[in-house]
Design a protein around this motif. Structure first.
Motif, PDB file in Angstrom:
ATOM      1  N   PRO A 195       4.236   1.496   3.870  1.00  0.00           N
ATOM      2  CA  PRO A 195       5.299   2.536   4.134  1.00  0.00           C
ATOM      3  C   PRO A 195       5.072   3.419   5.183  1.00  0.00           C
ATOM      4  N   ASN A 196       3.876   3.790   5.467  1.00  0.00           N
ATOM      5  CA  ASN A 196       3.581   5.042   6.432  1.00  0.00           C
ATOM      6  C   ASN A 196       2.089   4.779   6.963  1.00  0.00           C
ATOM      7  N   GLU A 197       1.562   5.926   7.935  1.00  0.00           N
ATOM      8  CA  GLU A 197       0.348   5.630   8.351  1.00  0.00           C
ATOM      9  C   GLU A 197      -0.872   5.759   7.331  1.00  0.00           C
ATOM     10  N   ARG A 198      -0.610   6.474   5.908  1.00  0.00           N
ATOM     11  CA  ARG A 198      -1.645   6.237   5.279  1.00  0.00           C
ATOM     12  C   ARG A 198      -1.656   4.954   4.461  1.00  0.00           C
ATOM     13  N   GLY A 199      -0.527   4.218   4.495  1.00  0.00           N
ATOM     14  CA  GLY A 199      -0.593   2.990   3.917  1.00  0.00           C
ATOM     15  C   GLY A 199      -1.208   1.917   4.978  1.00  0.00           C
ATOM     16  N   LEU A 200      -0.849   2.263   6.067  1.00  0.00           N
ATOM     17  CA  LEU A 200      -1.702   1.465   7.244  1.00  0.00           C
ATOM     18  C   LEU A 200      -3.239   1.629   7.019  1.00  0.00           C
ATOM     19  N   PHE A 231       0.800  -1.363   0.069  1.00  0.00           N
ATOM     20  CA  PHE A 231       0.032  -0.063   0.300  1.00  0.00           C
ATOM     21  C   PHE A 231       0.824   1.334   0.068  1.00  0.00           C
ATOM     22  N   VAL A 232       1.726   1.285  -1.016  1.00  0.00           N
ATOM     23  CA  VAL A 232       2.723   2.473  -0.967  1.00  0.00           C
ATOM     24  C   VAL A 232       1.781   3.323  -2.017  1.00  0.00           C
ATOM     25  N   HIS A 233       2.397   4.704  -2.311  1.00  0.00           N
ATOM     26  CA  HIS A 233       1.741   5.554  -3.282  1.00  0.00           C
ATOM     27  C   HIS A 233       2.004   5.115  -4.626  1.00  0.00           C
ATOM     28  N   PRO A 234       1.094   4.902  -5.452  1.00  0.00           N
ATOM     29  CA  PRO A 234       1.388   4.417  -6.774  1.00  0.00           C
ATOM     30  C   PRO A 234       2.243   5.179  -7.835  1.00  0.00           C
ATOM     31  N   LYS A 235       2.682   6.452  -7.226  1.00  0.00           N
ATOM     32  CA  LYS A 235       3.803   7.365  -8.049  1.00  0.00           C
ATOM     33  C   LYS A 235       5.058   6.496  -7.917  1.00  0.00           C
ATOM     34  N   ALA A 249       7.355   4.239  13.655  1.00  0.00           N
ATOM     35  CA  ALA A 249       6.990   4.083  15.240  1.00  0.00           C
ATOM     36  C   ALA A 249       5.427   4.132  15.301  1.00  0.00           C
ATOM     37  N   PRO A 250       4.674   5.238  14.695  1.00  0.00           N
ATOM     38  CA  PRO A 250       3.233   5.432  14.956  1.00  0.00           C
ATOM     39  C   PRO A 250       2.385   4.085  14.311  1.00  0.00           C
ATOM     40  N   VAL A 251       3.102   3.857  12.908  1.00  0.00           N
ATOM     41  CA  VAL A 251       2.668   2.964  12.324  1.00  0.00           C
ATOM     42  C   VAL A 251       2.437   1.457  13.100  1.00  0.00           C
ATOM     43  N   VAL A 252       3.556   1.067  13.395  1.00  0.00           N
ATOM     44  CA  VAL A 252       3.771   0.019  14.268  1.00  0.00           C
ATOM     45  C   VAL A 252       2.764  -0.056  15.573  1.00  0.00           C
ATOM     46  N   THR A 253       2.869   1.296  16.170  1.00  0.00           N
ATOM     47  CA  THR A 253       1.869   1.176  17.253  1.00  0.00           C
ATOM     48  C   THR A 253       0.404   0.975  17.154  1.00  0.00           C
TER      49      THR A 253
END
Length: 314
Positions: A94-99, A63-67, A137-141
């Motif tokens: 890769p980040n919270e948006r992906g999560l 779930f990474v940015h398509p770009k 860190a916030p992604v994992v949390t």
């Protein structure tokens, strides 16, 4: 696809694991490197065939940015088509948006992708190592709060194309950070394939010496210099029981041009069968799957086992 030597003779060795879990990465790590876009229906069929061959962990998409990875831009379309399979289907976030995107589709296993070197962190994530870890860190949390299993990928554990060999203590420090952050398991990546068995043993010895349990570690070897199976064997001797591999040997790394394909799942299964180690994988079905996928991609599989066990030219 019968063959007089369809399976090697099993000769077990003392001190090796009785069973290995193969973490299949072909559908994500393999297909993300294709120059052309593979149709969503083909990806879904690939994953279904891998599951039918007995693989129980199949990394599905990112779930990474398509770009950044246009080959995996169909993650939202693909995941619902395979979500009902009776296997684990980790996805990269890769980040919270992906999560957020993964959780919206009820994914139960996610992975973050960190680096053991500064240069690769900047090339892959456009951040320093510390900044990248702070982003995870916030992604994992949040993933853990949602009851989701988290894998931490650590790339460039053995060498970096810009910096050269990566110091073992540096890798250990990042591993400890990821575990302290809450990751459930780690995958030690030899992204450009420069590891050798002694180096593998040295890193594993240092990790266990710093309190990292072997059962939390997987290994992810590339075969750039033909060392992937030798390095896997060294990890098995040390007690590692999770090995990443890619059906048909698909994949490399878009941000490390010297990286060639992943360890082929078929080559790994052939070696493990010969050592009497159980994987639960039906090698004949797996080879048939990779021959089919090679046909979809329009080129032969680089896996030696696939080539040896398939009669016709691909």
């Amino acid at each position: 696809m019968t063959h007089p030597l369809a399976l090697p003779m099993a000769v077990p060795e003392k001190g090796l694991p009785a069973r290995v879990r193969i973490h299949e990465v072909g559908a994500r790590d393999g297909l993300q490197n294709e120059k052309g876009t593979v149709p969503t229906q083909v990806k879904a069929e690939f994953i279904r065939r891998l599951a039918d061959a007995g693989l129980t962990t199949i990394e599905a998409t990112s779930f990474v940015h398509p770009k950044w990875v246009p080959q995996l831009a169909d993650a939202e379309e693909l995941f619902p088509q395979i979500a009902g399979l009776p296997v684990d289907l980790p996805v990269l976030v890769p980040n919270e948006r992906g999560l957020d995107r993964a959780l919206a589709l009820k994914a139960t296993r996610v992975a973050v992708f960190a680096s053991a070197s500064e240069s690769f962190a900047k090339a892959n994530l456009n951040r320093t190592m510390d900044a990248a870890l702070a982003m995870f860190a916030p992604v994992v949390t949040r993933a853990k709060e949602a009851g989701v299993h988290v894998r931490g990928y650590l790339s460039m554990c053995f060498g970096d194309p810009w910096e050269g060999p990566v110091p073992v203590p540096q890798v250990v420090d990042v591993c400890r950070t990821l575990l302290d952050m809450g990751c459930d398991e780690l995958s030690l990546g030899d992204t450009i394939g420069v590891a050798t068995p002694g180096h593998v043993r040295a890193l594993l010895t240092e990790l266990t010496g710093h309190g990292v349990p072997l059962e939390l570690l997987g290994v992810h070897f590339h075969d750039t210099y033909g060392q992937a199976l030798a390095n896997t064997y060294a990890a098995l001797q040390h007690g590692v029981t999770t090995v990443d591999a890619s059906a048909g040997g698909l994949g490399g790394c878009p941000y490390a041009k010297s990286a060639t394909g992943n360890l082929a799942t078929e080559d790994l299964v052939w070696m493990l069968r010969g050592l009497g180690i159980d994987t639960g994988v039906d090698l004949e079905r797996l080879v048939a799957t990779s021959v089919w996928m090679a046909g979809q991609l329009g080129r032969p599989s680089p896996s030696r086992t696939v080539r040896a066990l398939s009669h016709k030219e691909q």
